[in-house]
Design an enzyme around this catalytic site. Sequence first.
Site, PDB file in Angstrom:
ATOM      1  N   LYS A  44      -3.080   3.882  -2.660  1.00  0.00           N
ATOM      2  CA  LYS A  44      -3.796   5.092  -3.053  1.00  0.00           C
ATOM      3  C   LYS A  44      -2.884   6.282  -2.832  1.00  0.00           C
ATOM      4  O   LYS A  44      -2.328   6.458  -1.738  1.00  0.00           O
ATOM      5  CB  LYS A  44      -5.066   5.239  -2.218  1.00  0.00           C
ATOM      6  CG  LYS A  44      -5.837   6.531  -2.461  1.00  0.00           C
ATOM      7  CD  LYS A  44      -7.027   6.613  -1.515  1.00  0.00           C
ATOM      8  CE  LYS A  44      -7.786   7.907  -1.717  1.00  0.00           C
ATOM      9  NZ  LYS A  44      -8.909   8.059  -0.777  1.00  0.00           N
TER      10      LYS A  44
ATOM     11  N   MET B   1      -7.623   9.200   9.407  1.00  0.00           N
ATOM     12  CA  MET B   1      -8.137   9.674   8.114  1.00  0.00           C
ATOM     13  C   MET B   1      -9.173  10.777   8.306  1.00  0.00           C
ATOM     14  O   MET B   1     -10.183  10.835   7.603  1.00  0.00           O
ATOM     15  CB  MET B   1      -8.746   8.495   7.329  1.00  0.00           C
ATOM     16  CG  MET B   1      -7.746   7.388   7.054  1.00  0.00           C
ATOM     17  SD  MET B   1      -8.503   5.872   6.392  1.00  0.00           S
ATOM     18  CE  MET B   1      -9.376   5.260   7.851  1.00  0.00           C
TER      19      MET B   1
ATOM     20  N   ASP C  90       0.812  -1.209   0.000  1.00  0.00           N
ATOM     21  CA  ASP C  90       0.000   0.000   0.000  1.00  0.00           C
ATOM     22  C   ASP C  90       0.849   1.264   0.000  1.00  0.00           C
ATOM     23  O   ASP C  90       2.067   1.221   0.231  1.00  0.00           O
ATOM     24  CB  ASP C  90      -0.908   0.024   1.237  1.00  0.00           C
ATOM     25  CG  ASP C  90      -2.075  -0.950   1.108  1.00  0.00           C
ATOM     26  OD1 ASP C  90      -2.360  -1.384  -0.015  1.00  0.00           O
ATOM     27  OD2 ASP C  90      -2.699  -1.260   2.136  1.00  0.00           O
TER      28      ASP C  90
END
Length: 252
Positions: free
Chosen positions: A59, A172, A37
């Site tokens: 991402k 987040m 990731d």
Amino acid sequence: MNAHPKITLVGAGPGDTDLISLKGLKALAKANVVLYDALVNEELLGYAPEDALRVFVGKRANKHAYSQQEINELMVSYARSHGHVVRLKGGDPFVFGRGGEELEYAASHHIATSVVPGISSSIALAGLQGIPLTYRGVSESFWVITGATTAGVISDDIYAAAKTSATVVILMGLNKLAEIVRVYEAEGRHKLPIAVIQNGSLPDEKIALGTIDTIVERAGVQGIGAPAVIVIGEVVAKHESFGAWKHKNIAV
């Protein structure tokens, strides 16, 4: 089909390569394929065999290299064609890492799986800053909450947590900081200590300290960006620089 397909979910920790477990490194050393990731420190890829495939599936800049369904399919496909797949994930695979979904998908395709837990940023980054998530007489529990749901709205759990004395760690959630502040202000908790930690455990780590009514400005002054962890609660005042900031208004 490879005779011994296997998938190992490995938690890479919060960023510092020294914070991955020995078991995680042993798994990497036996990988035929590593699917990693964006939050994984790429230095860790050096612990995989030289001939192992290294595939970025994370991402960056709000762009997904692959959808979650595509990642699931890649795991199974590579396990069948190459053997041992290490799914290397930042933090811990089961703390907002979709590790559970990936484990279920592999099981549904009869692929052997194992899990190597990682040090979650939800716990580690506060500790590295000298902020205890629990402290006798101050905080008896801590909540770990996502900043936004899959629908992109602030989590209902934040509204519930703001009514408690628990330490609250929000992952987040930087883009929702102003909204989070408003939730706490609505509960009359304007002076509650709060910290925002960017790139925790890494050399370019930044931290903004403040209270609910000042943190948005403080985070702006400090240039805090994503990825960042938000820690809210009286325990934040245990940070060695909090008192100096509060009384002298100095930068930290």
